[in-house]
Motif scaffolding. Structure first.
Motif, PDB file in Angstrom:
ATOM      1  N   VAL A  86       0.858  -1.182   0.000  1.00  0.00           N
ATOM      2  CA  VAL A  86       0.000   0.000   0.000  1.00  0.00           C
ATOM      3  C   VAL A  86       0.897   1.235   0.000  1.00  0.00           C
ATOM      4  O   VAL A  86       1.731   1.398   0.891  1.00  0.00           O
ATOM      5  CB  VAL A  86      -0.915   0.017   1.247  1.00  0.00           C
ATOM      6  CG1 VAL A  86      -1.828   1.232   1.221  1.00  0.00           C
ATOM      7  CG2 VAL A  86      -1.716  -1.272   1.335  1.00  0.00           C
ATOM      8  N   VAL A  87       0.754   2.087  -1.006  1.00  0.00           N
ATOM      9  CA  VAL A  87       1.558   3.302  -1.091  1.00  0.00           C
ATOM     10  C   VAL A  87       0.670   4.501  -0.740  1.00  0.00           C
ATOM     11  O   VAL A  87      -0.422   4.656  -1.296  1.00  0.00           O
ATOM     12  CB  VAL A  87       2.149   3.482  -2.506  1.00  0.00           C
ATOM     13  CG1 VAL A  87       2.927   4.787  -2.601  1.00  0.00           C
ATOM     14  CG2 VAL A  87       3.052   2.306  -2.853  1.00  0.00           C
ATOM     15  N   LEU A  88       1.123   5.324   0.219  1.00  0.00           N
ATOM     16  CA  LEU A  88       0.335   6.486   0.647  1.00  0.00           C
ATOM     17  C   LEU A  88       0.713   7.709  -0.188  1.00  0.00           C
ATOM     18  O   LEU A  88       1.798   7.783  -0.771  1.00  0.00           O
ATOM     19  CB  LEU A  88       0.589   6.777   2.129  1.00  0.00           C
ATOM     20  CG  LEU A  88       0.303   5.633   3.103  1.00  0.00           C
ATOM     21  CD1 LEU A  88       0.426   6.133   4.535  1.00  0.00           C
ATOM     22  CD2 LEU A  88      -1.079   5.039   2.880  1.00  0.00           C
ATOM     23  N   LYS A  89      -0.230   8.678  -0.205  1.00  0.00           N
ATOM     24  CA  LYS A  89       0.023   9.895  -0.980  1.00  0.00           C
ATOM     25  C   LYS A  89       1.102  10.753  -0.322  1.00  0.00           C
ATOM     26  O   LYS A  89       1.888  11.406  -0.985  1.00  0.00           O
ATOM     27  CB  LYS A  89      -1.263  10.718  -1.072  1.00  0.00           C
ATOM     28  CG  LYS A  89      -2.296  10.139  -2.008  1.00  0.00           C
ATOM     29  CD  LYS A  89      -3.584  10.952  -1.907  1.00  0.00           C
ATOM     30  CE  LYS A  89      -4.672  10.319  -2.762  1.00  0.00           C
ATOM     31  NZ  LYS A  89      -6.007  10.798  -2.354  1.00  0.00           N
ATOM     32  N   ASP A  90       1.073  10.767   1.031  1.00  0.00           N
ATOM     33  CA  ASP A  90       1.915  11.716   1.742  1.00  0.00           C
ATOM     34  C   ASP A  90       2.319  11.110   3.083  1.00  0.00           C
ATOM     35  O   ASP A  90       1.957   9.977   3.392  1.00  0.00           O
ATOM     36  CB  ASP A  90       1.125  13.023   1.952  1.00  0.00           C
ATOM     37  CG  ASP A  90       2.062  14.221   1.924  1.00  0.00           C
ATOM     38  OD1 ASP A  90       3.275  14.013   2.105  1.00  0.00           O
ATOM     39  OD2 ASP A  90       1.578  15.338   1.713  1.00  0.00           O
ATOM     40  N   ALA A  91       3.036  11.892   3.870  1.00  0.00           N
ATOM     41  CA  ALA A  91       3.408  11.428   5.215  1.00  0.00           C
ATOM     42  C   ALA A  91       2.144  11.042   5.979  1.00  0.00           C
ATOM     43  O   ALA A  91       1.125  11.718   5.863  1.00  0.00           O
ATOM     44  CB  ALA A  91       4.159  12.525   5.942  1.00  0.00           C
ATOM     45  N   PRO A  92       2.182   9.922   6.737  1.00  0.00           N
ATOM     46  CA  PRO A  92       0.969   9.434   7.398  1.00  0.00           C
ATOM     47  C   PRO A  92       0.625  10.269   8.629  1.00  0.00           C
ATOM     48  O   PRO A  92       1.497  10.906   9.208  1.00  0.00           O
ATOM     49  CB  PRO A  92       1.361   8.018   7.805  1.00  0.00           C
ATOM     50  CG  PRO A  92       2.835   8.076   7.979  1.00  0.00           C
ATOM     51  CD  PRO A  92       3.347   9.083   7.017  1.00  0.00           C
ATOM     52  N   LYS A  98     -15.011  -2.380  -1.240  1.00  0.00           N
ATOM     53  CA  LYS A  98     -15.069  -1.184  -2.080  1.00  0.00           C
ATOM     54  C   LYS A  98     -16.104  -0.176  -1.569  1.00  0.00           C
ATOM     55  O   LYS A  98     -16.007   1.023  -1.832  1.00  0.00           O
ATOM     56  CB  LYS A  98     -15.413  -1.579  -3.526  1.00  0.00           C
ATOM     57  CG  LYS A  98     -14.320  -2.402  -4.217  1.00  0.00           C
ATOM     58  CD  LYS A  98     -13.221  -1.522  -4.813  1.00  0.00           C
ATOM     59  CE  LYS A  98     -12.145  -2.348  -5.483  1.00  0.00           C
ATOM     60  NZ  LYS A  98     -11.162  -2.898  -4.528  1.00  0.00           N
ATOM     61  N   GLU A  99     -17.133  -0.655  -0.837  1.00  0.00           N
ATOM     62  CA  GLU A  99     -18.179   0.229  -0.316  1.00  0.00           C
ATOM     63  C   GLU A  99     -17.648   1.114   0.806  1.00  0.00           C
ATOM     64  O   GLU A  99     -18.163   2.202   1.045  1.00  0.00           O
ATOM     65  CB  GLU A  99     -19.355  -0.614   0.226  1.00  0.00           C
ATOM     66  CG  GLU A  99     -20.004  -1.515  -0.808  1.00  0.00           C
ATOM     67  CD  GLU A  99     -20.789  -0.714  -1.845  1.00  0.00           C
ATOM     68  OE1 GLU A  99     -21.644   0.088  -1.439  1.00  0.00           O
ATOM     69  OE2 GLU A  99     -20.508  -0.901  -3.046  1.00  0.00           O
ATOM     70  N   LYS A 100     -16.644   0.598   1.538  1.00  0.00           N
ATOM     71  CA  LYS A 100     -16.149   1.321   2.708  1.00  0.00           C
ATOM     72  C   LYS A 100     -14.974   2.217   2.330  1.00  0.00           C
ATOM     73  O   LYS A 100     -14.230   1.902   1.404  1.00  0.00           O
ATOM     74  CB  LYS A 100     -15.735   0.337   3.799  1.00  0.00           C
ATOM     75  CG  LYS A 100     -16.919  -0.422   4.366  1.00  0.00           C
ATOM     76  CD  LYS A 100     -16.503  -1.441   5.389  1.00  0.00           C
ATOM     77  CE  LYS A 100     -17.743  -2.160   5.910  1.00  0.00           C
ATOM     78  NZ  LYS A 100     -17.410  -3.428   6.554  1.00  0.00           N
ATOM     79  N   ILE A 127      -6.598   1.887   7.389  1.00  0.00           N
ATOM     80  CA  ILE A 127      -6.032   2.996   6.617  1.00  0.00           C
ATOM     81  C   ILE A 127      -7.143   3.588   5.742  1.00  0.00           C
ATOM     82  O   ILE A 127      -7.786   2.866   4.967  1.00  0.00           O
ATOM     83  CB  ILE A 127      -4.864   2.521   5.733  1.00  0.00           C
ATOM     84  CG1 ILE A 127      -3.774   1.864   6.586  1.00  0.00           C
ATOM     85  CG2 ILE A 127      -4.276   3.697   4.951  1.00  0.00           C
ATOM     86  CD1 ILE A 127      -2.626   1.291   5.791  1.00  0.00           C
ATOM     87  N   GLU A 128      -7.361   4.910   5.889  1.00  0.00           N
ATOM     88  CA  GLU A 128      -8.397   5.588   5.089  1.00  0.00           C
ATOM     89  C   GLU A 128      -8.010   5.557   3.611  1.00  0.00           C
ATOM     90  O   GLU A 128      -6.853   5.771   3.262  1.00  0.00           O
ATOM     91  CB  GLU A 128      -8.541   7.045   5.538  1.00  0.00           C
ATOM     92  CG  GLU A 128      -8.872   7.230   7.009  1.00  0.00           C
ATOM     93  CD  GLU A 128     -10.234   6.655   7.376  1.00  0.00           C
ATOM     94  OE1 GLU A 128     -11.169   6.764   6.561  1.00  0.00           O
ATOM     95  OE2 GLU A 128     -10.336   6.088   8.480  1.00  0.00           O
TER      96      GLU A 128
END
Lengths: 302, 112
Positions: free
Chosen positions: A134-140, A174-176, A216-217
């Protein structure tokens, strides 16, 4: 209808000094060396050119393939394949001294060992397809600091930060608007410039293994994918080479079982012919074994 | 390859010996990887052991010890081209007019 005999299918050809079938299979194997040689060469080029920290996958603590592959399974598979090579040559030897039933038994054992190899390979592949990057957009945000790994990635002259989590996905609805993942233990990160976050990982506890899933959102996530061929360059070439090798195993199994079922008929009509056919099948089979002997250390151990 | 029953039985013993040797060498490969000699020695030892194993398979299981004739010309040519294939990444680098300006690892432009 009279049979026109195929020339030199049993007695050696005066030029090549072996029967035509055997020379033919050797030429085929020579072309196979080129096929796998090109892929080995590709592997070397990709590995040497991989950006620091990206091999075998972002977040792996070292550059060895075995950080994400299973050595026990592969070692077992190596032994299985070597064993199948032995039973293959014993099948030919048994036919050569006129023992059809034992020859057929050895063919059947070879077939079973080849099947075992593919079953183990299936479980190896399956483990990869349930593992996620899982790659995040920015610092968590602070609550995720302990589980999210960080690495600066250099591409050409540009360096950017990569925030990511590796682990087993437990919920991906996918709903959440969130996913749940059990992160892999973060081993002592010795990545470049990772000092800022190393203490966070250390405070997580010695072995750092956490079995609880982390939420993770989705809004934080740039991309996520299972450890398939698309997840990293290493996994891409890994699936390509082992997949091609697996297809060779499958092809060999089809030929071996064909020999097994047609052996009786040939034995009555022309025993020399089936002996030679089994020898040619064996040459191919030993080659497939030989390729694996090189693949195993290169992919798994280096 | 000898075809008398006696000879075949003798060969069967050799096959089992090769089998045991291959298993031991597989163990050696895994053990060497565990010890971690460093990447250069690691690659050298792993490939050396793999070559010995491959050689045993080719020589005994594939009967190369008893073959003769033009087959070895074919195999020699194969190995030559295989070697060229392995060197292809290096050759590619020298074929590229920009190569001497670009660092092959980082991809960055080198200084004048």
């Amino acid at each position: 209808m009279s049979d026109i005999p195929i020339p030199h299918d049993i007695e050696p050809h005066p030029l090549t000094r072996m029967y035509n079938g055997k020379f033919g299979i050797w030429l085929f194997l020579a072309s196979e060396v080129m096929l796998f040689g090109a892929l080995f060469s590709t592997y070397v080029l990709l590995r040497v050119g991989a950006p620091p920290g990206s091999w075998p996958i972002y977040g792996a603590p070292s550059i060895h393939g075995h950080e994400i592959l299973s050595i026990p399974m592969a070692t077992f598979n190596t032994a299985v394949l070597i064993g199948s090579s032995v039973t293959m040559v014993l099948a030919w030897a048994a036919l050569k001294i006129g023992n059809l039933s034992r020859g057929k038994l050895y063919l059947l054992i070879t077939f079973a060992l080849a099947g075992t190899f593919l079953v183990v390979k299936y479980f190896e592949y399956k483990a990869k397809f349930t593992h996620y990057l899982v790659v995040l957009k920015d610092a968590p945000p602070d609550e995720l600091k302990d589980v999210v790994d960080h690495r600066p990635i250099q591409t050409g002259a540009v360096t950017r930060d990569l925030w990511f989590v590796n682990g087993h996905m437990t919920e991906d609805d996918k709903e959440k608007d969130y996913i749940k993942i059990v992160p892999d233990p973060k081993k002592a990160a010795h990545g470049e410039g990772d000092a800022g976050h190393a203490p966070a990982a250390a405070s997580h506890g010695g072995d750092g293994h956490n079995h609880a899933p982390v939420q993770i959102e989705r809004s934080l996530i740039q991309r996520y994918s299972y450890w398939g061929p698309q997840a990293s360059t290493f996994l891409g070439i890994y699936f390509c080479i082992t997949g091609l090798h697996g297809l060779h195993i499958l092809g060999g199994m089809i030929v071996i079982i064909y020999m097994y079922f047609t052996a009786d008929g040939w034995w009555k009509r022309n025993p020399e012919k089936i002996i030679n056919r089994v020898e040619c099948t064996g040459l191919y089979w030993h080659f497939v074994d030989l390729v694996w002997i090189f693949l195993f250390p290169i992919l798994y151990l280096l | 390859m000898g075809s008398s029953a006696e000879e075949i039985k003798k060969h069967n013993k050799i096959y089992m010996g090769i089998f045991v040797a291959l298993l031991i060498l597989t163990g050696v490969t895994v053990a060497v990887a565990e010890i971690d000699f460093g990447i250069k020695i690691g690659i050298f030892v792993a490939l050396l052991v793999a070559c010995v194993k491959g050689g045993l398979v080719a020589a005994y299981f594939m009967h190369l010890t008893t073959e003769k004739g033009p087959l070895f010309w074919v195999l020699g040519l194969t190995f030559l081209f295989f070697f060229v294939l392995l060197l292809l990444p290096v050759i590619t680098l020298h074929d590229n007019p920009m190569a001497k300006f670009i660092d092959p690892v980082s991809g960055q432009l080198l200084g004048e």
